[in-house]
Design a protein around this motif. Structure first.
Motif, short mmCIF file in Angstrom:
data_model
loop_
_atom_site.label_atom_id
_atom_site.label_comp_id
_atom_site.label_asym_id
_atom_site.label_seq_id
_atom_site.Cartn_x
_atom_site.Cartn_y
_atom_site.Cartn_z
N TYR A 1 -65.62 -59.75 -97.58
CA TYR A 1 -64.61 -58.87 -98.15
C TYR A 1 -65.05 -58.73 -99.63
CZ TYR A 1 -61.83 -63.30 -98.90
OH TYR A 1 -61.43 -64.52 -99.32
N GLY A 2 -64.18 -57.85 -100.47
CA GLY A 2 -64.36 -57.90 -101.96
C GLY A 2 -65.03 -59.05 -102.69
N SER B 1 -65.28 -51.00 -92.28
CA SER B 1 -64.22 -51.98 -92.61
C SER B 1 -63.06 -51.84 -91.82
CB SER B 1 -63.86 -51.46 -93.95
OG SER B 1 -63.07 -50.44 -93.97
N ALA B 2 -62.42 -52.96 -91.66
CA ALA B 2 -60.93 -53.13 -90.98
C ALA B 2 -60.34 -53.74 -91.91
CB ALA B 2 -61.45 -53.56 -89.60
N LEU B 3 -58.85 -53.75 -91.91
CA LEU B 3 -57.85 -54.52 -92.54
C LEU B 3 -57.64 -55.89 -91.70
CD1 LEU B 3 -55.22 -52.37 -94.00
CD2 LEU B 3 -56.89 -53.54 -95.27
N ARG C 1 -50.88 -60.37 -98.99
CA ARG C 1 -51.86 -58.89 -98.90
C ARG C 1 -52.80 -59.26 -97.90
NH1 ARG C 1 -50.33 -59.36 -104.48
NH2 ARG C 1 -49.10 -57.27 -105.00
N ALA C 2 -53.30 -58.09 -97.27
CA ALA C 2 -54.27 -58.27 -96.27
C ALA C 2 -55.72 -58.01 -97.13
CB ALA C 2 -54.14 -57.28 -95.15
N LYS C 3 -56.81 -58.76 -96.27
CA LYS C 3 -58.16 -58.73 -96.56
C LYS C 3 -58.58 -57.17 -96.12
CE LYS C 3 -59.16 -63.46 -96.71
NZ LYS C 3 -59.44 -64.51 -95.67
N ARG C 4 -59.74 -56.65 -96.80
CA ARG C 4 -60.26 -55.73 -95.91
C ARG C 4 -61.73 -56.12 -95.66
NH1 ARG C 4 -61.29 -50.10 -99.07
NH2 ARG C 4 -62.97 -49.34 -97.93
#
Lengths: 199, 109
Positions: B26-27, B62-64, B74-77
């Motif tokens: 993820y980012g 991608s998926a949350l 907060r969720a990860k992408r």
């Protein structure tokens, strides 16, 4: 909970970015900040701010790319034309109504400019997310051009020019941010997330 | 070879990081991986812009993920490399290998 010095950066990002980007990007920043602040909290705060400042221009441009550059530019430029029309009409009305040497018309003109900019940004962002970024860019360029073309010693003082250069594009971004918040709250932007979810 | 098959330098690096991180991409982990391996400090905004470009090309998906407390709820992408992304990596690596083959003189070491 985040300390005040980085909460402002978070608020800035949360205000200006689409809700789905805030969720992931601010989440990433908070996670890294929490990890860094355990060893060096002062540097962690600086790192957080640097990331926010460096990322903001790129992230503001993302909705422009998502919406398609040509169509977003068309909506943004049309909004700029409407705003310029309002500004010219206001200027004309004020010169007709106001007595010569009165100082208040400049203030009224500024208020009308800021309000109309916010409204056109709001409306155009409803049509194309990212239009506000282009409007802010055009507003910044227009102020800079006016500044460069005005003869020295005349026109708006240099300090005021800096304030305008910061404040006027910010109002355009604010209008866009309001529209983005409204879209998120009404669920108009939720479709993107649903498409991404493989389940 | 069509021009679109070749990755830009940042795209190449980010795609390699996604491939290396596998299910944990993820980012922020992509940013960390790049900083750790090549010492390049890239902003999180540039990482996401590149990932979004790669997703538009169909090289990653991608998926949350689930929200976590350390991320302020907060969720990860999460990103995953696709078969077309692996192909694009191979094509780009091969192009660089061919261009570099036989090079013996470099202006600076």
């Amino acid at each position: 909970m985040l300390p005040g010095r980085v909460r402002i950066a978070t608020a800035l990002l949360s205000c200006l970015l689409p809700a789905e980007d805030v969720e992931t990007i601010v989440g990433d920043l908070e996670e890294e900040y929490a990890s860094r602040s355990r060893s060096a909290w002062a540097r962690a705060g600086l790192w957080y701010w640097m990331q926010a400042v460096r990322s903001l221009p790129i992230l503001l441009w993302l909705p422009v790319r998502r919406g398609g550059l040509v169509s977003t530019a068309a909506v943004g430029l049309a909004a700029c034309a409407v705003q310029a029309g309002v500004e010219v009409a206001t200027g004309f009305a004020l010169t007709t109504v106001a007595p010569a040497h009165a100082s208040w018309p400049a203030g009224v003109a500024l208020v009308v400019t800021l309000l109309s900019l916010t409204v056109v940004s709001y409306q155009s962002t409803q049509m194309r997310p990212g239009a506000a970024t282009l409007i802010a860019l055009v507003a910044g360029l227009a102020i800079s051009l006016r500044w460069l073309l005005s003869s020295p010693g005349r026109g708006v003082p240099i300090g005021m020019q800096f304030v305008l250069l910061l404040f006027v594009p910010s109002m355009a971004l604010m209008g866009g941010a309001l529209a983005t918040r409204f879209r998120s709250h009404t669920g108009l932007a939720a479709g993107r997330d649903r498409r991404r979810d493989p389940s | 070879m069509p021009r679109g098959d070749l990755l830009g330098s940042l795209e190449h690096i980010v795609l390699l990081a996604v491939a290396r991180l596998d299910a944990e991409a993820y980012g922020m982990t992509v940013r960390r991986e790049i900083e750790k391996r090549i010492g390049r400090d890239i902003s999180i905004g540039a990482i996401y812009a590149t990932l979004e470009r790669l997703e538009a090309k169909g090289y990653v998906s991608s998926a949350l993920g689930d929200p976590t407390a350390e991320r302020g709820g907060r969720a990860k992408r999460l990103f995953r490399i696709e078969a077309s992304g692996e192909r694009a990596l191979k094509v780009s690596q091969e192009a660089i290998r061919k261009m570099a083959a036989g090079m013996t003189r470099w202006r600076s070491a």
